[in-house]
Design a protein around this motif. Structure first.
Motif, PDB file in Angstrom:
ATOM      1  N   GLY A 333      13.963  15.183  -4.775  1.00  0.00           N
ATOM      2  CA  GLY A 333      14.402  13.812  -4.553  1.00  0.00           C
ATOM      3  C   GLY A 333      14.104  12.914  -5.759  1.00  0.00           C
ATOM      4  N   ILE A 334      14.700  11.777  -5.762  1.00  0.00           N
ATOM      5  CA  ILE A 334      14.548  10.852  -6.880  1.00  0.00           C
ATOM      6  C   ILE A 334      13.557   9.761  -6.498  1.00  0.00           C
ATOM      7  N   PRO A 335      12.561   9.506  -7.339  1.00  0.00           N
ATOM      8  CA  PRO A 335      11.615   8.419  -7.044  1.00  0.00           C
ATOM      9  C   PRO A 335      12.313   7.060  -7.106  1.00  0.00           C
ATOM     10  N   ARG A 336      11.731   6.088  -6.407  1.00  0.00           N
ATOM     11  CA  ARG A 336      12.326   4.755  -6.371  1.00  0.00           C
ATOM     12  C   ARG A 336      11.250   3.703  -6.641  1.00  0.00           C
ATOM     13  N   TYR A 337      11.715   2.538  -7.058  1.00  0.00           N
ATOM     14  CA  TYR A 337      10.817   1.447  -7.448  1.00  0.00           C
ATOM     15  C   TYR A 337      10.481   0.605  -6.222  1.00  0.00           C
ATOM     16  N   LYS A 338       9.211   0.301  -6.057  1.00  0.00           N
ATOM     17  CA  LYS A 338       8.747  -0.461  -4.894  1.00  0.00           C
ATOM     18  C   LYS A 338       8.670  -1.960  -5.266  1.00  0.00           C
ATOM     19  N   ARG A 339       9.491  -2.795  -4.578  1.00  0.00           N
ATOM     20  CA  ARG A 339       9.481  -4.248  -4.801  1.00  0.00           C
ATOM     21  C   ARG A 339       8.864  -4.928  -3.576  1.00  0.00           C
ATOM     22  N   TYR A 340       7.799  -5.689  -3.800  1.00  0.00           N
ATOM     23  CA  TYR A 340       7.118  -6.393  -2.719  1.00  0.00           C
ATOM     24  C   TYR A 340       7.799  -7.740  -2.441  1.00  0.00           C
ATOM     25  N   LEU A 341       7.907  -8.079  -1.168  1.00  0.00           N
ATOM     26  CA  LEU A 341       8.526  -9.342  -0.784  1.00  0.00           C
ATOM     27  C   LEU A 341       7.752 -10.535  -1.327  1.00  0.00           C
ATOM     28  N   ASP A 342       6.402 -10.477  -1.307  1.00  0.00           N
ATOM     29  CA  ASP A 342       5.619 -11.635  -1.732  1.00  0.00           C
ATOM     30  C   ASP A 342       5.672 -11.881  -3.232  1.00  0.00           C
ATOM     31  N   GLU A 343       6.315 -10.974  -3.992  1.00  0.00           N
ATOM     32  CA  GLU A 343       6.499 -11.172  -5.429  1.00  0.00           C
ATOM     33  C   GLU A 343       7.892 -11.695  -5.772  1.00  0.00           C
ATOM     34  N   MET A 344       8.754 -11.753  -4.778  1.00  0.00           N
ATOM     35  CA  MET A 344      10.125 -12.186  -5.018  1.00  0.00           C
ATOM     36  C   MET A 344      10.242 -13.706  -4.882  1.00  0.00           C
ATOM     37  N   LYS A 345      11.013 -14.332  -5.755  1.00  0.00           N
ATOM     38  CA  LYS A 345      11.200 -15.784  -5.732  1.00  0.00           C
ATOM     39  C   LYS A 345      12.183 -16.223  -4.656  1.00  0.00           C
ATOM     40  N   GLY A 346      12.993 -15.327  -4.187  1.00  0.00           N
ATOM     41  CA  GLY A 346      14.015 -15.677  -3.227  1.00  0.00           C
ATOM     42  C   GLY A 346      15.387 -15.291  -3.747  1.00  0.00           C
ATOM     43  N   ILE A 347      16.417 -15.768  -3.090  1.00  0.00           N
ATOM     44  CA  ILE A 347      17.785 -15.477  -3.517  1.00  0.00           C
ATOM     45  C   ILE A 347      18.212 -16.497  -4.569  1.00  0.00           C
ATOM     46  N   PRO A 348      18.628 -16.053  -5.759  1.00  0.00           N
ATOM     47  CA  PRO A 348      19.111 -17.020  -6.756  1.00  0.00           C
ATOM     48  C   PRO A 348      20.243 -17.865  -6.163  1.00  0.00           C
ATOM     49  N   LEU A 349      20.161 -19.161  -6.360  1.00  0.00           N
ATOM     50  CA  LEU A 349      21.159 -20.060  -5.793  1.00  0.00           C
ATOM     51  C   LEU A 349      22.533 -19.802  -6.392  1.00  0.00           C
ATOM     52  N   GLN A 350      23.534 -19.858  -5.548  1.00  0.00           N
ATOM     53  CA  GLN A 350      24.904 -19.654  -5.968  1.00  0.00           C
ATOM     54  C   GLN A 350      25.628 -21.007  -5.995  1.00  0.00           C
ATOM     55  N   SER A 351      26.928 -20.997  -6.092  1.00  0.00           N
ATOM     56  CA  SER A 351      27.687 -22.236  -6.297  1.00  0.00           C
ATOM     57  C   SER A 351      28.054 -22.953  -4.995  1.00  0.00           C
ATOM     58  N   ILE A 352      27.748 -22.383  -3.848  1.00  0.00           N
ATOM     59  CA  ILE A 352      27.990 -23.049  -2.563  1.00  0.00           C
ATOM     60  C   ILE A 352      26.643 -23.406  -1.952  1.00  0.00           C
ATOM     61  N   TRP A 353      26.427 -24.707  -1.724  1.00  0.00           N
ATOM     62  CA  TRP A 353      25.161 -25.195  -1.189  1.00  0.00           C
ATOM     63  C   TRP A 353      25.381 -25.681   0.239  1.00  0.00           C
ATOM     64  N   SER A 354      24.975 -24.890   1.175  1.00  0.00           N
ATOM     65  CA  SER A 354      25.139 -25.241   2.591  1.00  0.00           C
ATOM     66  C   SER A 354      23.793 -25.454   3.280  1.00  0.00           C
ATOM     67  N   ASP A 355      22.721 -25.450   2.488  1.00  0.00           N
ATOM     68  CA  ASP A 355      21.378 -25.530   3.074  1.00  0.00           C
ATOM     69  C   ASP A 355      20.749 -26.913   2.918  1.00  0.00           C
ATOM     70  N   ILE A 356      21.509 -27.899   2.425  1.00  0.00           N
ATOM     71  CA  ILE A 356      20.969 -29.253   2.252  1.00  0.00           C
ATOM     72  C   ILE A 356      21.729 -30.194   3.173  1.00  0.00           C
ATOM     73  N   ASN A 357      21.025 -30.784   4.106  1.00  0.00           N
ATOM     74  CA  ASN A 357      21.662 -31.680   5.070  1.00  0.00           C
ATOM     75  C   ASN A 357      21.788 -33.089   4.496  1.00  0.00           C
ATOM     76  N   PRO A 358      22.790 -33.848   4.947  1.00  0.00           N
ATOM     77  CA  PRO A 358      22.884 -35.248   4.531  1.00  0.00           C
ATOM     78  C   PRO A 358      21.717 -36.041   5.111  1.00  0.00           C
ATOM     79  N   VAL A 359      21.571 -37.291   4.663  1.00  0.00           N
ATOM     80  CA  VAL A 359      20.497 -38.144   5.173  1.00  0.00           C
ATOM     81  C   VAL A 359      20.875 -38.598   6.578  1.00  0.00           C
ATOM     82  N   ALA A 360      20.142 -38.124   7.568  1.00  0.00           N
ATOM     83  CA  ALA A 360      20.446 -38.427   8.969  1.00  0.00           C
ATOM     84  C   ALA A 360      20.028 -39.845   9.323  1.00  0.00           C
ATOM     85  N   SER A 361      20.593 -40.349  10.423  1.00  0.00           N
ATOM     86  CA  SER A 361      20.332 -41.735  10.827  1.00  0.00           C
ATOM     87  C   SER A 361      18.855 -41.981  11.133  1.00  0.00           C
ATOM     88  N   GLN A 362      18.132 -40.940  11.585  1.00  0.00           N
ATOM     89  CA  GLN A 362      16.724 -41.098  11.914  1.00  0.00           C
ATOM     90  C   GLN A 362      15.798 -40.517  10.849  1.00  0.00           C
TER      91      GLN A 362
END
Length: 720
Positions: A333-362
């Motif tokens: 079998g072929i060895p594989r590289y182990k990547r830990y979640l706590d070392e990852m910065k997250g998903i690089p942001l792409q050109s569609i931003w759907s995770d920022i909400n507008p300023v709500a009334s409250q």
């Protein structure tokens, strides 16, 4: 057949370039646009917690920033850092006025404030892009809500912008984009926030101004959730065009959070002993290599598989020793590289931003400004494209989100807006945020610059402007031999007492100066002596000395009248279809607004002096000068009569006024919960503890009312 918008576009860009070039050529002349510092703001939310270090060091460390104007000093300078490209201390700036003139002033600089040409790291603008927007302002007073129609100067960027539809809008924005490019550093970027109304046309203009090769992204911000109020597809997103000035842009990738479903599948492995989540990725990549990465390792030859190792052999040994390589249980079998979640910065942001909400009334960050953008949006933009301690500019400041976020993230900032309500909101927001000290500035000689735009720079003379003012007031010019400056006029007719044949002398003062005691005394002398004398004299002024109210009271002359020239006069003349003849009889010249104080109380204890400043009365600029209908004007007059101090939106104190620059070290404003729980009134008393001073102390108080008009009063406190 009229030209289509695409056919007009080349002419629009060409004319915009010519306009910008004329401005750039003027930067080296004596007539260049300047900024006037109206206030140096030292935010202090609570009068009991003042930072007096700056005041104590003012005299010892004074640095001049502009002719006759002193800067903040001492420790304040150390915290602000140096100006880009120079050693002069940096001050953040809030600028009131047309952003075209503001940018011209920033590009010009002067002998004390260096030019910012090529010094700005990031520009974000959110220009108006909805021609059908309602720009009325709601003003809430105790027991009354008024609806103020915007003044022409505040509408200029909106109504005139749309005079000929989208073509007018593009003609407005093109020269501004060119000046923004001049301000940007070579590594700088610009983000222009628009929507479907004009976005695609502005993209074409930006291609011309910044170069198609410097277009980086069209960012999609999902600003609202799905709706069902359209017959086709609902508009639920804005677009943000991201251009760089060159290929050598500064950019730091931002990361978003992983979705839980992704984590459950991609990082389903949990390491025994540590409990750390990890995923396995390939150690090989396609392509045969002859170097170290193509050599056999641990009996496995990647070239036989048409691949190569992703790392050099030595690095593979290091990873294996660190337990970062997972070996298959089955032989071959072929060895594989182990990547830990706590070392990852997250998903690089792409050109569609759907995770920022507008300023709500409250929302806690909501400040009731119609086009307010969420802080998270600006945090992303600034973190991506402005280096630490870099300079961020926003020339459509609006609610002040750009400046507020730049301050929070440790960036330096410049923001401007043509609307007085916007500038007031921004000033209050930065004070509430306890920002570093900043300048509140205005365009120097704004009326002169507007007149130059109207008449053309080469043909304009101050006398031309005076002649227009006199004509609109209804005065005929005096003969040239008695009127060399062309600023004197006459009115004959019935006076206020009903006498026929009365003669009134009218003096239109220059916008280049502050109307004060010297002007009024000269006007009185001319009234009494010029051409045999006159029954009365009227002085029309643009800008006034802070002590003008005290001066008028001291003169006690009932044959003298002082009136305010409408500050939006030239903008009204520039408005399509208007002329001096058409406006004659429609322009109102208003009485001065003024402020009075109770006698200032002060006590000295050792090295400290306590000042108690109390507001007494505020007289509003004539309600006739405010753009209200009759019903709203009557409501305003009732409040002004019953509770005049309720008209004050903001007031500040400078306990050591030098007669030139107002430095506010104590402020209060409506809605400031730190000083008062009443959102519709300011506190009327300020208690300040300052270092004791030998000799007289000049205390100055400035107020800004709910309509944006300003008044000042300065008084001397004598040491007993």
């Amino acid at each position: 057949m009229p030209k289509s918008l695409l056919e007009q576009l080349s002419d629009i860009v060409a004319n915009g370039r010519k306009q910008a070039e004329r401005i750039l050529e003027s930067l080296e002349t004596r007539q260049r646009v300047r900024l006037q510092t109206r206030e140096v703001v030292l935010p202090a939310r609570d009068s009991a917690a003042q930072d007096w270090v700056m005041a104590q060091k003012r005299a010892a460390h004074q640095e001049v920033f502009a002719p006759g104007q002193a800067s903040l000093l001492g420790s304040a300078q150390a915290t602000l850092g140096a100006a880009p490209g120079g050693d002069a201390p940096w001050m953040n700036r809030l600028i009131y006025g047309d952003n075209l003139l503001a940018m011209a002033a920033l590009l010009a600089g002067d002998e004390h404030t260096p030019s910012l040409r090529g010094k700005v790291d990031l520009i974000y603008i959110d220009p108006p892009f909805d021609s059908k927007a309602d720009y009325r302002t709601k003003v809430t007073l105790p027991g009354v809500e008024l609806e103020q129609r915007p003044t022409v100067i505040e509408q200029f960027a909106y109504s005139d912008t749309w005079a000929d539809g989208t073509a007018s809008y593009l003609a407005m924005i093109t020269p501004r984009l060119i000046l923004m490019r001049e301000l940007l550093a070579d590594t700088g970027s610009i983000y222009v926030h628009l929507d479907w109304h004009v976005g695609h046309y502005v993209k074409l203009v930006m291609d011309e101004v910044f170069g198609r090769e410097n277009f980086q992204n069209e960012l999609i911000w999902k600003r609202t959730s799905a709706r069902s109020d359209s017959e086709t597809y609902n508009h639920i997103h804005d677009v943000i065009f991201f251009f760089s000035k060159s290929e050598n842009l500064h950019f730091e990738t931002q990361y978003g959070e992983y979705e839980s479903s992704y984590l459950e599948t991609a990082y389903r492995n949990i390491e025994e002993g540590t409990g750390r989540r990890y995923t396995l990725s390939d150690l090989m990549a396609a392509g045969v290599r002859n170097g170290s990465s193509g050599m056999p390792w641990r009996g496995i030859d990647p070239n036989l598989r048409g691949n190569h190792w992703k790392f050099q052999i030595a690095r593979l040994d290091e990873l294996d020793a660190a337990g970062r390589i997972a070996w298959p249980k089955k032989e071959g079998g072929i060895p594989r590289y182990k990547r830990y979640l706590d070392e990852m910065k997250g998903i690089p942001l792409q050109s569609i931003w759907s995770d920022i909400n507008p300023v709500a009334s409250q929302s806690m960050e909501r400040i009731d400004y119609s086009t307010q953008k969420p802080s998270a949006l600006l945090e992303r933009v600034i973190a991506s494209s402005c280096p630490a301690s870099g300079v961020v500019a926003d020339f459509n400041g609006g609610s002040g989100t750009t400046a507020a976020v730049a301050e929070k993230l440790g960036r330096r900032w410049i923001t401007s807006d043509i609307g007085k309500p916007a500038c007031m909101i921004m000033r209050k927001r930065m004070i509430d945020q306890e920002s570093k000290p900043f300048y509140y500035q205005a365009i120097g000689d704004y009326q002169v610059e507007a007149a130059k735009t109207h008449f053309g720079k080469r043909d304009f003379r101050i006398g031309d402007l005076s002649q227009i003012v006199l004509s609109l007031y209804g005065a005929l010019p005096l003969p040239p031999e008695a009127n060399p400056q062309r600023n004197l006029g006459q009115i004959t007719g019935v006076d206020l007492g009903g006498r026929r044949g009365s003669k009134t002398l009218v003096l239109a003062d220059s916008p280049n100066k502050l109307t004060g005691a010297a002007t009024l005394k000269k006007a009185i002398a001319q009234r009494d002596n010029l051409l045999g004398g006159w029954d009365r004299v009227v002085v029309l002024g643009w800008n006034f000395e802070p002590s003008i109210g005290e001066t008028i009271t001291a003169l006690n002359d009932d044959r003298l009248e002082v009136l305010v020239i409408p500050p939006d006069l030239l903008d009204r003349l520039r408005k399509k279809g208007n002329s001096v003849e058409k406006l004659r009889g429609q322009v109102r010249f208003s009485s001065l607004q003024y402020l009075t104080l109770h006698p200032i109380e002060h006590t000295v204890r050792g090295s400290e002096e306590t000042l108690t400043v109390r507001l007494k009365n505020y007289v509003l600029l004539s309600p006739e000068a405010i753009n209200l209908d009759d019903a709203n004007r009557a409501k305003l007059q009732a409040v002004a009569n019953a509770e005049p101090l309720a008209l004050i939106e903001y007031w500040a104190v400078d306990p050591d006024y030098d007669g030139q620059v107002f430095r506010s070290v104590w402020q209060d404003y409506r809605g400031n919960a730190a000083n008062d729980a009443d959102p519709l009134r300011v506190v009327t008393q300020a208690v300040l503890t300052v270092p004791a001073k030998h000799g007289p102390r000049r205390v100055c108080v400035r107020v800004v009312d709910v309509f944006g008009f300003e008044a000042e009063v300065a008084t001397t406190v004598e040491v007993r």
